[in-house]
Design a protein around this motif. Structure first.
Motif, short mmCIF file in Angstrom:
data_model
loop_
_atom_site.label_atom_id
_atom_site.label_comp_id
_atom_site.label_asym_id
_atom_site.label_seq_id
_atom_site.Cartn_x
_atom_site.Cartn_y
_atom_site.Cartn_z
N SER A 1 42.43 52.33 28.48
CA SER A 1 42.46 53.59 29.24
C SER A 1 41.13 53.82 29.96
N ALA A 2 40.28 52.79 29.98
CA ALA A 2 38.94 52.91 30.58
C ALA A 2 39.01 53.32 32.04
N ILE A 3 38.08 54.23 32.39
CA ILE A 3 37.93 54.62 33.79
C ILE A 3 36.51 54.33 34.27
N ASP A 4 35.71 53.70 33.40
CA ASP A 4 34.37 53.28 33.81
C ASP A 4 33.96 52.04 33.01
N ASP A 5 32.86 51.42 33.41
CA ASP A 5 32.42 50.17 32.80
C ASP A 5 32.12 50.32 31.31
N GLU A 6 31.48 51.43 30.95
CA GLU A 6 31.08 51.62 29.55
C GLU A 6 32.30 51.69 28.63
N MET A 7 33.31 52.44 29.05
CA MET A 7 34.53 52.54 28.25
C MET A 7 35.19 51.17 28.12
N PRO A 49 44.51 49.12 33.87
CA PRO A 49 45.24 49.71 35.00
C PRO A 49 44.51 50.80 35.77
N HIS A 50 43.43 51.39 35.18
CA HIS A 50 42.80 52.56 35.80
C HIS A 50 41.37 52.31 36.30
N HIS A 51 40.92 51.09 36.25
CA HIS A 51 39.52 50.79 36.60
C HIS A 51 39.46 49.38 37.21
N LEU A 52 38.42 49.13 37.97
CA LEU A 52 38.16 47.81 38.58
C LEU A 52 39.26 47.35 39.53
N ARG A 53 39.82 48.30 40.27
CA ARG A 53 40.87 47.93 41.23
C ARG A 53 40.31 47.10 42.38
N ASP A 54 39.03 47.29 42.67
CA ASP A 54 38.38 46.51 43.72
C ASP A 54 37.90 45.19 43.10
N PHE A 55 38.23 44.07 43.73
CA PHE A 55 37.90 42.76 43.16
C PHE A 55 36.39 42.53 43.08
N PHE A 56 35.65 43.08 44.03
CA PHE A 56 34.18 42.95 43.98
C PHE A 56 33.65 43.66 42.72
N ASP A 57 34.14 44.87 42.46
CA ASP A 57 33.72 45.61 41.26
C ASP A 57 34.10 44.84 39.99
N TYR A 58 35.28 44.26 40.01
CA TYR A 58 35.75 43.46 38.86
C TYR A 58 34.78 42.30 38.60
N ALA A 94 47.41 38.82 39.10
CA ALA A 94 48.24 39.49 38.10
C ALA A 94 48.52 40.91 38.57
N PRO A 95 49.46 41.60 37.92
CA PRO A 95 49.79 42.96 38.38
C PRO A 95 48.65 43.97 38.24
N TYR A 96 47.72 43.72 37.32
CA TYR A 96 46.58 44.61 37.07
C TYR A 96 45.35 43.75 36.79
N PRO A 97 44.16 44.31 36.88
CA PRO A 97 43.00 43.58 36.40
C PRO A 97 43.18 43.26 34.91
N ILE A 98 42.91 42.01 34.55
CA ILE A 98 43.08 41.57 33.16
C ILE A 98 41.86 40.75 32.75
N LEU A 99 41.40 40.99 31.54
CA LEU A 99 40.39 40.16 30.90
C LEU A 99 41.09 39.49 29.73
N HIS A 100 41.24 38.18 29.82
CA HIS A 100 41.97 37.42 28.80
C HIS A 100 40.95 36.83 27.83
N ILE A 101 40.97 37.29 26.59
CA ILE A 101 40.05 36.80 25.58
C ILE A 101 40.68 35.57 24.92
N ILE A 102 40.00 34.43 25.06
CA ILE A 102 40.49 33.15 24.54
C ILE A 102 39.59 32.71 23.40
N ARG A 103 40.20 32.25 22.33
CA ARG A 103 39.44 31.66 21.22
C ARG A 103 39.03 30.25 21.62
#
Length: 194
Positions: free
Chosen positions: A52-58, A86-95, A141-150
């Motif tokens: 539900s993050a709306i900023d980098d810290e969250m 879904p609510h943050h990093l919509r801009d790819f540069f920001d991502y 992908a449909p939303y910004p995603i960070l995929h954590i891989i072991r």
């Protein structure tokens, strides 16, 4: 009194998860873009976490929480986590800028070599590519995603797959071979705003 808001949030999160699960099954697994993804998905060991993050810290807090959860759970229970934003990093540069913070988080918590992040975004664009190049579809992908891989699981999986270094070129050829109708069907979120 807050139940309707909670219900709305649960409903919105469920739609986000459904969109990402569809993308995972139809694009990533369906086009065989990642030969390692089918088994943990079939075995229900892929965790979908909607931030539900709306900023980098969250978002950093959510990311840390998810890695701490993976620390506590064996790969037999949770193989990997998709942190959906879904609510943050919509801009790819920001991502991309955020990825610097995410990698610092890995270093600070001594997770380098334990986890790595795979990146997906609706406007993903490889450094050497033009925005409209088909090869970008492999990471869209449909939303910004960070995929954590072991890392340990990845190393184990690599032992069973020959020609792993050819996967990017194979994937590029696969998405470049899609018809316009196939692209529209597989990536509806790229066409809905046009």
């Amino acid at each position: 009194m807050s139940a309707p808001l909670d219900d709305a949030r649960v409903s919105a999160d469920a739609k986000v998860v459904a969109d990402v699960a569809r993308w995972l099954n139809e694009v990533v697994i369906g086009l065989n873009l990642c030969p390692f993804s089918g088994k943990p998905t079939r075995e229900n060991r892929v965790r979908f976490f909607v931030s539900s993050a709306i900023d980098d810290e969250m978002l950093l807090q959510d990311l840390q929480q998810e890695m701490e959860l993976l620390d506590q759970k064996p790969a037999s229970e949770i193989e990997t986590t998709l942190v959906i934003v879904p609510h943050h990093l919509r801009d790819f540069f920001d991502y991309n800028q955020f990825l610097n913070w995410a990698n610092q988080l890995l270093k600070r918590n001594r997770w380098t070599g334990v986890y790595q992040l795979a990146t997906f975004h609706p406007h993903y664009c490889f450094a050497h590519a033009e925005p409209d190049d088909a090869e970008n579809l492999t990471n869209r992908a449909p939303y910004p995603i960070l995929h954590i891989i072991r890392e340990a699981s990845l190393e184990k999986a690599l032992e069973y797959f020959a020609d792993v270094e050819e996967i990017p070129e194979t994937n590029k050829a696969r998405v470049e071979g899609l018809t316009a109708d196939e692209k529209q069907s597989l990536f509806p979120y790229l066409f809905s705003s046009k």
